[in-house]
Motif scaffolding. Sequence first.
Motif, PDB file in Angstrom:
ATOM      1  N   LEU A   1       7.871   7.893  -3.010  1.00  0.00           N
ATOM      2  CA  LEU A   1       7.082   8.392  -4.152  1.00  0.00           C
ATOM      3  C   LEU A   1       7.581   9.800  -4.484  1.00  0.00           C
ATOM      4  O   LEU A   1       8.784  10.023  -4.574  1.00  0.00           O
ATOM      5  CB  LEU A   1       5.578   8.390  -3.814  1.00  0.00           C
ATOM      6  CG  LEU A   1       4.986   7.075  -3.300  1.00  0.00           C
ATOM      7  CD1 LEU A   1       3.546   7.249  -2.866  1.00  0.00           C
ATOM      8  CD2 LEU A   1       5.092   5.974  -4.346  1.00  0.00           C
TER       9      LEU A   1
ATOM     10  N   LYS B   1       3.893  -2.535  -2.370  1.00  0.00           N
ATOM     11  CA  LYS B   1       4.645  -3.120  -3.477  1.00  0.00           C
ATOM     12  C   LYS B   1       4.733  -4.648  -3.314  1.00  0.00           C
ATOM     13  O   LYS B   1       4.631  -5.398  -4.284  1.00  0.00           O
ATOM     14  CB  LYS B   1       6.041  -2.502  -3.466  1.00  0.00           C
ATOM     15  CG  LYS B   1       6.780  -2.738  -4.703  1.00  0.00           C
ATOM     16  CD  LYS B   1       7.415  -1.471  -5.178  1.00  0.00           C
ATOM     17  CE  LYS B   1       7.912  -1.721  -6.570  1.00  0.00           C
ATOM     18  NZ  LYS B   1       8.384  -0.527  -7.211  1.00  0.00           N
TER      19      LYS B   1
ATOM     20  N   GLU C   1      13.891   0.337  -3.424  1.00  0.00           N
ATOM     21  CA  GLU C   1      12.744   1.211  -3.691  1.00  0.00           C
ATOM     22  C   GLU C   1      12.885   2.534  -2.956  1.00  0.00           C
ATOM     23  O   GLU C   1      13.300   2.570  -1.796  1.00  0.00           O
ATOM     24  CB  GLU C   1      11.473   0.490  -3.211  1.00  0.00           C
ATOM     25  CG  GLU C   1      10.190   1.127  -3.641  1.00  0.00           C
ATOM     26  CD  GLU C   1       9.969   1.075  -5.150  1.00  0.00           C
ATOM     27  OE1 GLU C   1      10.417   0.103  -5.786  1.00  0.00           O
ATOM     28  OE2 GLU C   1       9.376   2.016  -5.693  1.00  0.00           O
ATOM     29  N   ASP C   2      12.528   3.604  -3.656  1.00  0.00           N
ATOM     30  CA  ASP C   2      12.393   4.932  -3.042  1.00  0.00           C
ATOM     31  C   ASP C   2      13.607   5.345  -2.212  1.00  0.00           C
ATOM     32  O   ASP C   2      13.491   5.749  -1.048  1.00  0.00           O
ATOM     33  CB  ASP C   2      11.094   4.978  -2.206  1.00  0.00           C
ATOM     34  CG  ASP C   2       9.856   4.921  -3.108  1.00  0.00           C
ATOM     35  OD1 ASP C   2      10.025   4.904  -4.353  1.00  0.00           O
ATOM     36  OD2 ASP C   2       8.736   4.891  -2.584  1.00  0.00           O
TER      37      ASP C   2
ATOM     38  N   ASP D   1      12.739   2.287  -9.176  1.00  0.00           N
ATOM     39  CA  ASP D   1      12.495   3.672  -9.614  1.00  0.00           C
ATOM     40  C   ASP D   1      13.403   4.033 -10.792  1.00  0.00           C
ATOM     41  O   ASP D   1      13.041   4.867 -11.621  1.00  0.00           O
ATOM     42  CB  ASP D   1      12.711   4.643  -8.456  1.00  0.00           C
ATOM     43  CG  ASP D   1      11.709   4.370  -7.348  1.00  0.00           C
ATOM     44  OD1 ASP D   1      10.522   4.613  -7.559  1.00  0.00           O
ATOM     45  OD2 ASP D   1      12.123   3.845  -6.304  1.00  0.00           O
TER      46      ASP D   1
ATOM     47  N   ASN E   1       5.384   1.938 -13.403  1.00  0.00           N
ATOM     48  CA  ASN E   1       6.309   0.809 -13.254  1.00  0.00           C
ATOM     49  C   ASN E   1       5.644  -0.498 -12.788  1.00  0.00           C
ATOM     50  O   ASN E   1       6.252  -1.553 -12.853  1.00  0.00           O
ATOM     51  CB  ASN E   1       7.545   1.180 -12.426  1.00  0.00           C
ATOM     52  CG  ASN E   1       7.215   1.691 -11.048  1.00  0.00           C
ATOM     53  OD1 ASN E   1       6.131   1.439 -10.535  1.00  0.00           O
ATOM     54  ND2 ASN E   1       8.155   2.409 -10.454  1.00  0.00           N
TER      55      ASN E   1
HETATM   56  C1  LIG Z   1       5.866   4.596  -8.816  1.00  0.00           C
HETATM   57  C2  LIG Z   1       7.011   4.644  -7.926  1.00  0.00           C
HETATM   58  O1  LIG Z   1       7.687   3.673  -7.714  1.00  0.00           O
HETATM   59  C3  LIG Z   1       7.346   5.917  -7.334  1.00  0.00           C
HETATM   60  O2  LIG Z   1       6.679   6.898  -7.611  1.00  0.00           O
HETATM   61  O3  LIG Z   1       8.286   5.955  -6.530  1.00  0.00           O
END
Ligand SMILES: CC(=O)C(=O)O
Length: 753
Positions: free
Chosen positions: A81, A98, A140-141, A166, A322
């Motif tokens: 995040l 998620k 992700e991230d 992201d 998202n």
């Molecule tokens: C919303 C999202 O995926 C983030 O903030 O990383």
Amino acid sequence: MADETNRNLDREALLFHITGRPGKIEIAATKPLTTQRDLSLAYSPGVAAPCLAIQRDPTTAYDYTAKGNMVAVISNGTAVLGLGDLGALASKPVMEGKAVLFKKFADVDGIDLEVDTRDVDEFVNCVRYLGPTFGGINLEDIKAPECFIIEQRLRALMDIPVFHDDQHGTAIIAAAGLINALDLSGRDIGDAKMVVNGAGAAAIACVELVKAMGMRSANVTLCDSKGVVHRGRSDLNQWKSAHAIDTEARSLQDAMRGADVFLGLSVKGAVTAEMVATMAPQPIIFAMANPDPEITPEDVLSVRDDAIIATGRSDYPNQINNVLGFPYIFRGALDVRARTINDEMKIAAARAIAALAREDVPDEVAAAYSGRRLRYGRDYIIPVPFDPRLIAAISPAVAEAAMRSGVARKPIIDIIGYRRELSARLDPTAASLQALSAQVINNPKRVAFAEGEEEKMIRAALSYRNAGYGTPILIGRAEKIAATMAAMGLGGLEGMEIQNAKLSTQTKPYTDYLYGRLQRHGYLYRDVQRLVNSDRNVFAASMVMLQDADAMVTGTIRHFHSCLSDITKVIDQTPGELVFSVTLLIARGRTVFIADTNVHEAPSAQELADIAIQTAALARRMGHEPRVALLSYSTFGAPLGRTPDRPRQAVALLEDRKVEFEFDGEIGVHVALDPDLLKLYPFCRLSAPANVLIMPGLHSANISSKLMQKMGGATTIGPVLMGLSRPCQIVPMDATVSDIVHMATLAAAEAGR
Ligand SMILES: CC(=O)C(=O)O
Ligand SMILES: NC(=O)C1=CN([C@@H]2O[C@H](COP(=O)(O)OP(=O)(O)OC[C@H]3O[C@@H](n4cnc5c(N)ncnc54)[C@H](OP(=O)(O)O)[C@@H]3O)[C@@H](O)[C@H]2O)C=CC1
Ligand SMILES: [Mg+2]
């Protein structure tokens, strides 16, 4: 107070994650595995057959395994995040979250995988070999610029979609908002001038998508922490230099002058009101840094009342989030077995989201955000996350784009049928519960928690307060409640009330009122006084009746009937309605409403008809078009018996009363719930399996709903108490804190109707 609110949220979140089975996800079997035969089919020796079939024809993996509906949510935890590099293990709660959103919003089976390396080669090597398992990969991230290299390499190496949410999820949602903001301000994307602050994962992806949609490169100025990304700079990485332009502008302030659009994907407070003041008329400002935007909507409006504003937050209009995208984008991609998610599919998703915002918003969605005007315009350029139409709008658009652009391995021929199937696939219960919660947040209520000294009740009351639903009133002794809270390490009592029935100044009016009701039922004044002073259900119900509270909840330490008997001493039933209870069972994405699960032991035909009508109304309020089955062991006369007479007579009564919902019976539950068996009875008036099950008696209702909960793994809501003239709910004694909060919210929503 803000700090205290955050601490409360933290405490609740920790409790939420630790309660029951730790975490948020489990694996469930889709086939029976109970007998030796099952075992020999599911595993050795039978399992050899699908193995060999897949070896001969790899595409059959989509038929014989879960691959085609499975997406890996993969992170190394380097940009969790806005929290930074927390590492792989600490990213797991986000990735589990998620995965759960994939399931809830689009019935995609998400599996979280946390890969403990910061090395790009190691990460790529780990993921590339997972291809056989999954239908898609959601990265992700992962921090920039490594995320670009990782995604690029995996896309080249794998034959399934690899999508860094992201980057592209954010870009798709921002692009959808931009399409509408340009439309509302009468601009053409080909002429618009845009400034983007931030040049990381999200910003670069947004710029690429917006350019692919027709914005001219020369019209896009990118800024990073050192200012404008221009051709004269020698410190740019390849992703930034791909978007460097020739310009005199050097600072964000220079770049903003005369710009039509600002996209913020950087940090809190990066933009000033003075900068916004220099933008073109009707400036479009998407300040998307989380959790705090580059500039607040208030600051923008202080200098530009003609601006169109979006942020990443849910507490302002136009939330760019998202979650509006990834579940549905993958749903569409998986359903055509796409090899990749390409620009055509992303643009199609953005256009579909933009188009949905221009459609009329159904009442149930509007209800969830009451207080906000959800009509296409400056304050509604993008749909809201709990809009149940998102799946049928986005997934077919993505699937069609995949087919058009030649990356679909299994085209969908009947796209209209597909859209219909998607709408039916999702259960509206979650959306309607969200709608109820939102109604209560917009119209907060005072709810009496009658068993206020009980730990579960205290925790539920705190949770009720923290969610912004209103003021919980704990009925009990202040010192006992304070001691329990201290022992549990819970925060303070701000925003809550305690009422000790023995010390309350209201006992006199409550006693007078109740004596008026009970004096001819064998009660002396002093009997009633004792009741009000010592029975917390009676006291709480009196509060509701005399409008010192809007609603009440009880049930954790006394049986349903004992609580109901206390409450009905004080509160009447609604004229013309029956008092009974409905249990909602949610299993496998389907909700059924079962009644009467608590009150009438052997309801008469008349009572069954009333129960059917009231339950159908509840189902409709919760977003379900009711299809009511009057159940029996018998189906349309076979076998004959005396019990089926009552449901059969109830059907006749419903015919006479010309009700406006589908109903039929007497019918067996196996037929009522099975579309194939229903076909054996072509005259049956149920157009699809029933979702409201009216049981012939208390035995069957109560036993079947509890059996489903204990053995079938169904989630239950309720029993919901129906037919009282004031909102009161009785939870089962084994209710969890979440169950109590749900029921309190339901009662509060009822109070607001
Ligand atoms: C919303 C999202 O995926 C983030 O903030 O990383
Ligand atoms: N609303 C939404 O849905 C989403 C919002 N975001 C938000 O976007 C932001 C960036 O996320 P992400 O791209 O993943 O992160 P990255 O770390 O990949 O990128 C951050 C970028 O911000 C730049 N930056 C930092 N400070 C400033 C500043 N004062 N002025 C200009 N640029 C600055 C950095 O510049 P440099 O390159 O010079 O270091 C870098 O380019 C975060 O705030 C995140 O919350 C992200 C995804 C979704
Ligand atoms: Mg993320």
